[in-house]
Motif scaffolding. Structure first.
Motif, PDB file in Angstrom:
ATOM      1  N   ASP A 343      81.423  88.520  89.022  1.00 63.11           N
ATOM      2  CA  ASP A 343      80.312  88.991  88.201  1.00 63.11           C
ATOM      3  C   ASP A 343      80.827  90.141  87.342  1.00 63.11           C
ATOM      4  O   ASP A 343      81.214  91.190  87.856  1.00 63.11           O
ATOM      5  CB  ASP A 343      79.175  89.466  89.102  1.00 63.11           C
ATOM      6  N   ASP A 344      80.863  89.912  86.024  1.00 60.25           N
ATOM      7  CA  ASP A 344      81.439  90.934  85.146  1.00 60.25           C
ATOM      8  C   ASP A 344      80.373  91.743  84.412  1.00 60.25           C
ATOM      9  O   ASP A 344      80.674  92.465  83.475  1.00 60.25           O
ATOM     10  CB  ASP A 344      82.401  90.298  84.141  1.00 60.25           C
ATOM     11  N   SER A 345      79.126  91.642  84.842  1.00 60.58           N
ATOM     12  CA  SER A 345      78.039  92.317  84.132  1.00 60.58           C
ATOM     13  C   SER A 345      78.191  93.844  84.170  1.00 60.58           C
ATOM     14  O   SER A 345      77.681  94.536  83.293  1.00 60.58           O
ATOM     15  CB  SER A 345      76.688  91.907  84.716  1.00 60.58           C
ATOM     16  N   GLN A 346      78.861  94.362  85.203  1.00 62.35           N
ATOM     17  CA  GLN A 346      79.038  95.803  85.293  1.00 62.35           C
ATOM     18  C   GLN A 346      80.512  96.184  85.384  1.00 62.35           C
ATOM     19  O   GLN A 346      80.859  97.249  85.884  1.00 62.35           O
ATOM     20  CB  GLN A 346      78.259  96.345  86.497  1.00 62.35           C
ATOM     21  N   ARG A 347      81.364  95.302  84.914  1.00 59.52           N
ATOM     22  CA  ARG A 347      82.794  95.586  84.849  1.00 59.52           C
ATOM     23  C   ARG A 347      83.186  95.889  83.402  1.00 59.52           C
ATOM     24  O   ARG A 347      82.549  95.402  82.464  1.00 59.52           O
ATOM     25  CB  ARG A 347      83.608  94.402  85.374  1.00 59.52           C
ATOM     26  N   PRO A 348      84.234  96.687  83.201  1.00 57.50           N
ATOM     27  CA  PRO A 348      84.610  97.044  81.828  1.00 57.50           C
ATOM     28  C   PRO A 348      85.165  95.882  81.015  1.00 57.50           C
ATOM     29  O   PRO A 348      85.055  95.879  79.791  1.00 57.50           O
ATOM     30  CB  PRO A 348      85.668  98.138  82.014  1.00 57.50           C
ATOM     31  N   GLU A 349      85.763  94.866  81.675  1.00 67.00           N
ATOM     32  CA  GLU A 349      86.321  93.718  80.945  1.00 67.00           C
ATOM     33  C   GLU A 349      85.687  92.423  81.415  1.00 67.00           C
ATOM     34  O   GLU A 349      85.194  92.315  82.534  1.00 67.00           O
ATOM     35  CB  GLU A 349      87.833  93.632  81.138  1.00 67.00           C
ATOM     36  N   ARG A 350      85.712  91.432  80.544  1.00 67.23           N
ATOM     37  CA  ARG A 350      85.150  90.104  80.820  1.00 67.23           C
ATOM     38  C   ARG A 350      85.992  89.345  81.838  1.00 67.23           C
ATOM     39  O   ARG A 350      87.214  89.484  81.872  1.00 67.23           O
ATOM     40  CB  ARG A 350      85.089  89.281  79.529  1.00 67.23           C
ATOM     41  N   ALA A 351      85.327  88.537  82.636  1.00 72.85           N
ATOM     42  CA  ALA A 351      86.038  87.707  83.616  1.00 72.85           C
ATOM     43  C   ALA A 351      86.762  86.543  82.945  1.00 72.85           C
ATOM     44  O   ALA A 351      87.837  86.129  83.373  1.00 72.85           O
ATOM     45  CB  ALA A 351      85.069  87.189  84.668  1.00 72.85           C
ATOM     46  N   GLU A 352      86.177  86.017  81.880  1.00 71.06           N
ATOM     47  CA  GLU A 352      86.734  84.830  81.224  1.00 71.06           C
ATOM     48  C   GLU A 352      87.196  85.144  79.815  1.00 71.06           C
ATOM     49  O   GLU A 352      86.576  85.964  79.130  1.00 71.06           O
ATOM     50  CB  GLU A 352      85.672  83.714  81.192  1.00 71.06           C
ATOM     51  N   PRO A 353      88.256  84.487  79.357  1.00 68.35           N
ATOM     52  CA  PRO A 353      89.078  83.571  80.147  1.00 68.35           C
ATOM     53  C   PRO A 353      89.866  84.331  81.218  1.00 68.35           C
ATOM     54  O   PRO A 353      90.223  85.490  81.020  1.00 68.35           O
ATOM     55  CB  PRO A 353      90.012  82.954  79.106  1.00 68.35           C
ATOM     56  N   SER A 354      90.121  83.656  82.304  1.00 71.89           N
ATOM     57  CA  SER A 354      90.759  84.327  83.434  1.00 71.89           C
ATOM     58  C   SER A 354      92.195  84.736  83.111  1.00 71.89           C
ATOM     59  O   SER A 354      92.711  85.705  83.666  1.00 71.89           O
ATOM     60  CB  SER A 354      90.732  83.432  84.668  1.00 71.89           C
ATOM     61  N   LYS A 355      92.844  83.991  82.236  1.00 71.48           N
ATOM     62  CA  LYS A 355      94.188  84.346  81.781  1.00 71.48           C
ATOM     63  C   LYS A 355      94.107  84.644  80.291  1.00 71.48           C
ATOM     64  O   LYS A 355      93.889  83.753  79.476  1.00 71.48           O
ATOM     65  CB  LYS A 355      95.188  83.211  82.040  1.00 71.48           C
ATOM     66  N   LYS A 356      94.248  85.891  79.943  1.00 69.76           N
ATOM     67  CA  LYS A 356      94.030  86.329  78.566  1.00 69.76           C
ATOM     68  C   LYS A 356      95.342  86.501  77.811  1.00 69.76           C
ATOM     69  O   LYS A 356      96.383  86.826  78.399  1.00 69.76           O
ATOM     70  CB  LYS A 356      93.251  87.651  78.549  1.00 69.76           C
ATOM     71  N   ASN A 357      95.262  86.289  76.507  1.00 65.53           N
ATOM     72  CA  ASN A 357      96.339  86.695  75.614  1.00 65.53           C
ATOM     73  C   ASN A 357      96.159  88.189  75.357  1.00 65.53           C
ATOM     74  O   ASN A 357      95.091  88.619  74.904  1.00 65.53           O
ATOM     75  CB  ASN A 357      96.275  85.933  74.292  1.00 65.53           C
ATOM     76  N   VAL A 358      97.173  88.964  75.647  1.00 63.04           N
ATOM     77  CA  VAL A 358      97.095  90.421  75.537  1.00 63.04           C
ATOM     78  C   VAL A 358      98.208  90.903  74.605  1.00 63.04           C
ATOM     79  O   VAL A 358      99.364  90.494  74.741  1.00 63.04           O
ATOM     80  CB  VAL A 358      97.248  91.094  76.917  1.00 63.04           C
ATOM     81  N   LEU A 359      97.847  91.770  73.664  1.00 58.13           N
ATOM     82  CA  LEU A 359      98.833  92.341  72.744  1.00 58.13           C
ATOM     83  C   LEU A 359      98.749  93.870  72.821  1.00 58.13           C
ATOM     84  O   LEU A 359      97.710  94.453  72.507  1.00 58.13           O
ATOM     85  CB  LEU A 359      98.585  91.865  71.310  1.00 58.13           C
ATOM     86  N   ILE A 360      99.834  94.467  73.255  1.00 56.57           N
ATOM     87  CA  ILE A 360      99.927  95.931  73.342  1.00 56.57           C
ATOM     88  C   ILE A 360     100.683  96.429  72.124  1.00 56.57           C
ATOM     89  O   ILE A 360     101.847  96.077  71.917  1.00 56.57           O
ATOM     90  CB  ILE A 360     100.650  96.365  74.622  1.00 56.57           C
TER      91      ILE A 360
END
Length: 639
Positions: A343-360
């Motif tokens: 349940d991501d309603s009170q988390r800072p990041e979304r649960a989906e997609p579970s494997k994210k493309n991330v660019l730092i």
């Protein structure tokens, strides 16, 4: 309305005008100056201007130049006196205030050269007293300054009137404060090359001006502005002497005004509209002020510390405490890429997609591991598709002897391996010759820039590999704005944005991390962030994936977000903190003593480790779980 204004500003001991941004404020100041010039023209007399140097007045001068070119503002009736000059200093030097004024104003307007007065940094020491006396007499003979514009240094200096200056001081030779010299180090290529002395108008000279405007922009000036505006008059902060003047006005942007009471803790001076964000900030402030956990705050605490209105409107206190405590608790996550199937309603990041493309995005080749090394490793360990992009080469932050050492290694290696190294020897000798005659802050030769860039590139690759990345996920942008540092006035080009757009389109990230530490003393972080922001904003207009991309800001080795600002806090175990430190150690050229360390003598790994521990302690003191360390993030809100 007037009563409310007085109530709102009752802590302020000088008139203060706050503008949305420095550009708007600078235009306002320029038009004030233009009004004086035109008034004096109508009276057929001279306008006598006291001028300042440094970053602060650059946009003011740019607007005056525009008024001259586009609206025919003439400067033929203008006589100028500059506040100060380094000593000793050749007028032709790139760091001289003569050069600064010519490049930013005088070369672009019709002011007669004989009407320009700048302290002379070349006269013999024995001649300085008589020069200073003559400088004062010239101003007096013209009836004094019609207006004096000022910036403010972090020591509280105005002109070069450093702490300890007398309120009646005149033009004189002074010794520069160590902090002032550290702040100037980048312009000179290192603190060792910054002059130790300067000639400056005195505070008494400044006071005689018929109008005084002190300008300040950016968050890094906020602390000293609070002291100057709300503090007691003290020689320790020379700008506080301006409280004694009836002719002074402070003109600030919102960032520089941020620590003034009416903005920082408005509930202490006025009734507030209690938004969720303001409640969050106020309750955390109260808990820290009283050194109590949030859940132990009482109605009496609220009532006796300026927050009775909040307790009345939103209380009782315990209910407010619970809401703020829960909001703060929900910022803590061990899943910076979102927790799958949760349940991501009170988390800072979304649960989906579970494997994210991330660019730092990393402005310099080490900001990624210094600022978010633990989160970087966590994202990789949690199987997200992580990429890192180093926006600049960072070659200016490598010692000259390190560059030679790396070439010497290659010479020895090629000799041992029986490889023809004649060409390399020629390059090496060319480098040696250049460095033997190199002037302070002189741009390196192309060969040296290349070597220094390769040093930092190798370190960045080692750091990213340590965090778990494959080489094809490591990107070096070498943005043109950084490589073309000769273009100081408008360094960012369309090419910088295009290169960033291309990388974003290639990866299509769900998450972007970018440096939000705008107090970087050299400004690279802000420039790099604005490039990323502009690229994302353009893509959001046309590409669906970009509209779902979240932009998280991290902070580097300079400062951390305030606790009430943090929207995601990633806890680090002792082992993870050690891993982060090892990643930072891969940047050997930045270890021990960096070329431009700022005013913090600690090594970068120490700053990062201490800062992360301090963030965890801040949460602990508010009554939340105790962790070894935390990395903090704030999400950018797109309009």
């Amino acid at each position: 309305m007037k009563l409310n204004l007085l109530e709102e500003t009752r802590f302020e001991k000088v008139p203060v005008s706050v503008f949305e941004n420095s550009k708007t404020a600078s235009v306002h100041v320029a038009h004030r100056i233009a009004e004086i010039i035109r008034k004096k023209q109508a009276e057929k007399t001279f306008a006598v201007l006291g001028l300042a140097t440094g970053v602060t007045p650059i946009a003011v001068y740019a607007e005056l130049v525009r008024l001259h070119r586009e609206e025919r503002l003439s400067f033929k009736n203008v006589i100028t006196f500059n506040l100060d000059e380094y000593y000793p200093m050749q007028s032709s030097s790139a760091q001289s205030y003569v050069t600064f004024m010519n490049e930013n104003l005088f070369n672009h307007i019709d002011i007669p050269k004989g009407n320009i007065h700048i302290p002379n940094g070349t006269i013999a020491m024995s001649g300085i007293p008589s020069f200073c006396l003559e400088y004062e007499k010239k101003i007096e003979s013209l009836g004094g300054l019609d207006i004096q514009i000022l910036g403010i240094g972090r020591t509280g200096h105005i002109g070069f009137n450093e702490p300890g200056s007398a309120p009646n001081s005149g033009t004189r030779l002074v010794t520069l404060d160590d902090l002032t010299r550290r702040d100037a180090a980048h312009d000179f290529g290192g603190k060792a090359f910054v002059p130790t002395k300067a000639i400056t108008m005195g505070i008494g000279t400044i006071f005689k001006a018929r109008e005084i405007i002190l300008m300040a922009w950016s968050r890094k000036k906020a602390t000293v502005i609070k002291k100057a505006v709300e503090g007691d008059i003290s020689g320790e902060v020379p700008a506080t002497y301006l409280q004694l003047s009836n002719n002074v006005e402070f003109i600030l942007d919102e960032a520089a005004a941020a620590e003034l009471t009416r903005f920082d803790t408005p509930w202490l001076v006025k009734d507030c509209i209690w938004t969720d964000d303001l409640i969050h900030k106020a309750v955390i402030w109260l808990a820290n002020h009283l050194q109590k956990p949030i859940l132990k705050l009482t109605d009496d605490d609220y009532n006796t510390h300026g927050m009775a209105q909040l307790a009345t409107e939103k209380g009782p206190a315990y209910n407010i405490n619970i809401r703020v405590f829960n909001k703060l608790q929900h910022t803590i996550t061990g899943w910076p890429g979102g927790k799958p199937n949760a349940d991501d309603s009170q988390r800072p990041e979304r649960a989906e997609p579970s494997k994210k493309n991330v660019l730092i995005f990393s402005p310099h080749p080490d900001d990624d591991v210094i600022s978010m090394g633990g989160t970087f490793i966590r994202l990789v360990d949690q199987k997200h598709n992580v990429h890192v992009a180093y926006q600049t080469s960072g070659n200016t932050a490598v010692w000259d002897d390190d560059a030679l050492r790396f070439v010497e290694f290659n010479l020895d290696f090629s000799e041992k391996m029986k490889i023809d190294n004649k060409s390399l020897k020629d390059v090496y000798q060319k480098m040696r010759t250049f460095l033997e005659h190199k002037k302070p802050n002189q741009t390196d030769s192309p060969e040296i820039q290349t070597v220094k860039s390769l040093i930092r590139k190798g370190e960045a690759i080692a750091g990213a590999r340590y965090c778990g990345l494959n080489d094809d996920h490591i990107h070096f942008q070498s943005l043109p704005f950084y490589e073309n540092r000769e273009n100081k006035k408008n360094p960012v080009s369309e090419k910088d944005i295009e290169l960033t757009i291309q990388l974003l389109q290639e990866i299509k990230p769900h998450q972007v991390f970018a440096a939000g530490d705008f107090e970087d003393p050299h400004g690279t972080h802000l420039v790099c962030f604005n490039i990323v922001l502009e690229a994302l904003q353009r893509l959001r207009r046309t590409e669906t994936w970009a509209k779902d991309c979240w932009l998280w800001m991290y902070r580097g080795a300079w400062h951390e977000f305030e606790t009430h600002e943090i929207e995601m806090a990633v806890p680090l175990s002792p082992k993870e903190l050690e891993q982060k430190k090892q990643a930072i150690f891969k940047h050997q050229s930045q270890k021990d003593k960096a070329v431009f360390p700022g005013d913090d003598s600690r090594e970068f790994w120490q700053r990062a480790e201490d800062r992360n521990r301090e963030t965890a302690k801040a949460y602990d003191k508010l009554g939340l779980a105790e962790y070894e360390a935390m990395e903090a993030f704030v999400r950018w809100k797109f309009e």
